[in-house]
Design a protein around this motif. Structure first.
Motif, mmCIF file in Angstrom:
data_model
loop_
_atom_site.group_PDB
_atom_site.id
_atom_site.type_symbol
_atom_site.label_atom_id
_atom_site.label_comp_id
_atom_site.label_asym_id
_atom_site.label_seq_id
_atom_site.Cartn_x
_atom_site.Cartn_y
_atom_site.Cartn_z
ATOM 1 N N PHE A 64 0.801 -0.932 0.126
ATOM 2 C CA PHE A 64 -0.164 0.164 0.178
ATOM 3 C C PHE A 64 0.809 1.205 -0.244
ATOM 4 C CE2 PHE A 64 -2.361 3.291 2.511
ATOM 5 C CZ PHE A 64 -3.378 3.526 1.642
ATOM 6 N N ILE A 65 1.890 1.189 0.834
ATOM 7 C CA ILE A 65 2.809 2.817 0.542
ATOM 8 C C ILE A 65 3.769 2.891 -0.282
ATOM 9 C CG2 ILE A 65 4.458 2.997 1.681
ATOM 10 C CD1 ILE A 65 3.982 2.182 4.409
ATOM 11 N N TYR A 66 4.280 1.843 -0.988
ATOM 12 C CA TYR A 66 4.497 1.614 -2.005
ATOM 13 C C TYR A 66 3.727 2.436 -3.542
ATOM 14 C CZ TYR A 66 7.707 -0.261 -6.277
ATOM 15 O OH TYR A 66 8.138 0.190 -7.575
ATOM 16 N N TYR A 67 2.421 1.348 -2.732
ATOM 17 C CA TYR A 67 2.065 1.773 -4.664
ATOM 18 C C TYR A 67 0.826 4.143 -3.851
ATOM 19 C CZ TYR A 67 -2.450 2.949 -7.218
ATOM 20 O OH TYR A 67 -3.747 3.108 -8.051
ATOM 21 N N ARG A 68 1.448 4.057 -3.238
ATOM 22 C CA ARG A 68 1.007 5.588 -2.821
ATOM 23 C C ARG A 68 2.001 6.687 -2.991
ATOM 24 N NH1 ARG A 68 0.363 7.278 3.231
ATOM 25 N NH2 ARG A 68 2.773 7.078 2.536
ATOM 26 N N GLU A 69 3.359 5.598 -2.774
ATOM 27 C CA GLU A 69 4.223 7.051 -3.191
ATOM 28 C C GLU A 69 4.594 6.974 -4.866
ATOM 29 O OE1 GLU A 69 6.293 8.536 -0.703
ATOM 30 O OE2 GLU A 69 4.536 8.215 0.521
ATOM 31 N N ARG A 70 4.727 5.500 -4.951
ATOM 32 C CA ARG A 70 4.663 5.586 -6.543
ATOM 33 C C ARG A 70 3.637 6.369 -7.505
ATOM 34 N NH1 ARG A 70 3.769 0.230 -9.779
ATOM 35 N NH2 ARG A 70 1.730 0.504 -9.312
ATOM 36 N N LYS A 71 2.249 6.462 -6.575
ATOM 37 C CA LYS A 71 1.072 7.587 -7.395
ATOM 38 C C LYS A 71 1.845 8.827 -6.987
ATOM 39 C CE LYS A 71 -3.560 7.822 -6.308
ATOM 40 N NZ LYS A 71 -4.872 7.228 -5.843
ATOM 41 N N LYS A 72 1.671 8.873 -6.472
ATOM 42 C CA LYS A 72 2.526 10.658 -6.505
ATOM 43 C C LYS A 72 3.564 10.814 -6.334
ATOM 44 C CE LYS A 72 -0.164 10.990 -1.410
ATOM 45 N NZ LYS A 72 -0.489 11.416 -0.445
ATOM 46 N N GLN A 73 4.943 10.103 -6.968
ATOM 47 C CA GLN A 73 5.704 10.360 -8.070
ATOM 48 C C GLN A 73 7.074 10.756 -6.311
ATOM 49 O OE1 GLN A 73 4.774 13.127 -11.480
ATOM 50 N NE2 GLN A 73 3.883 11.044 -11.930
ATOM 51 N N HIS A 74 6.974 9.658 -5.289
ATOM 52 C CA HIS A 74 8.081 10.355 -4.609
ATOM 53 C C HIS A 74 9.406 9.527 -4.673
ATOM 54 C CE1 HIS A 74 6.765 13.334 -2.157
ATOM 55 N NE2 HIS A 74 4.835 13.093 -2.636
ATOM 56 N N LEU A 75 9.173 7.797 -5.519
ATOM 57 C CA LEU A 75 9.934 7.236 -5.731
ATOM 58 C C LEU A 75 11.085 7.221 -6.134
ATOM 59 C CD1 LEU A 75 7.606 4.024 -6.600
ATOM 60 C CD2 LEU A 75 9.515 4.109 -4.392
ATOM 61 N N GLN A 76 12.656 7.194 -6.086
ATOM 62 C CA GLN A 76 14.007 7.330 -6.554
ATOM 63 C C GLN A 76 13.352 6.767 -7.862
ATOM 64 O OE1 GLN A 76 17.399 6.040 -4.045
ATOM 65 N NE2 GLN A 76 16.487 7.335 -2.493
ATOM 66 N N GLN A 77 14.512 6.816 -8.735
ATOM 67 C CA GLN A 77 14.619 6.707 -10.140
ATOM 68 C C GLN A 77 14.664 5.901 -10.379
ATOM 69 O OE1 GLN A 77 13.572 8.891 -12.389
ATOM 70 N NE2 GLN A 77 13.535 7.794 -14.011
ATOM 71 N N LYS A 78 15.537 4.396 -9.446
ATOM 72 C CA LYS A 78 15.465 3.167 -9.721
ATOM 73 C C LYS A 78 14.209 1.966 -9.503
ATOM 74 C CE LYS A 78 17.982 2.781 -5.913
ATOM 75 N NZ LYS A 78 19.258 1.755 -4.679
ATOM 76 N N ASN A 79 13.498 2.680 -8.669
ATOM 77 C CA ASN A 79 12.969 1.759 -7.910
ATOM 78 C C ASN A 79 11.521 2.050 -9.009
ATOM 79 O OD1 ASN A 79 13.740 1.417 -5.862
ATOM 80 N ND2 ASN A 79 13.155 2.632 -4.954
ATOM 81 N N LYS A 80 11.408 2.976 -10.157
ATOM 82 C CA LYS A 80 10.291 3.458 -10.621
ATOM 83 C C LYS A 80 10.453 2.033 -11.766
ATOM 84 C CE LYS A 80 9.463 7.945 -10.272
ATOM 85 N NZ LYS A 80 9.375 9.432 -10.899
#
Length: 83
Positions: free
Chosen positions: A67-83
């Motif tokens: 859930f946290i990973y999905y939310r952070e990906r949706k808000k584009q808060h992930l580092q470039q290597k994790n996308k």
């Protein structure tokens, strides 16, 4: 403080319950593993209790982590290597 519309508030409460239940499941899993280690038996066999606790803990944590990973990906808060 922002005003929250009635329908939006209901969705937030439902979202909190969806996150609280896997947290409770993970907590129960920790308790079952601990109790198996200290010989307090709730299942027919202690190894079965430990495995059930491990599965409950893993499923609860995986759900919350996903859930946290999905939310952070949706808000584009992930580092470039994790996308």
């Amino acid at each position: 403080m922002r005003k929250v519309q009635k329908g939006r508030l209901d969705l937030r409460v439902i979202a909190w319950f969806i996150l609280i239940l896997p947290g409770i499941l993970a907590g129960v899993g920790i308790k079952w593993m601990r109790d198996a280690f200290f010989d307090q038996q709730y299942f027919p066999y202690l190894w079965m209790q430990f495995i059930a606790g491990l599965l409950a803990f893993a499923l609860g944590m995986l759900f919350i982590g996903g859930f946290i990973y999905y939310r952070e990906r949706k808000k584009q808060h992930l580092q470039q290597k994790n996308k």
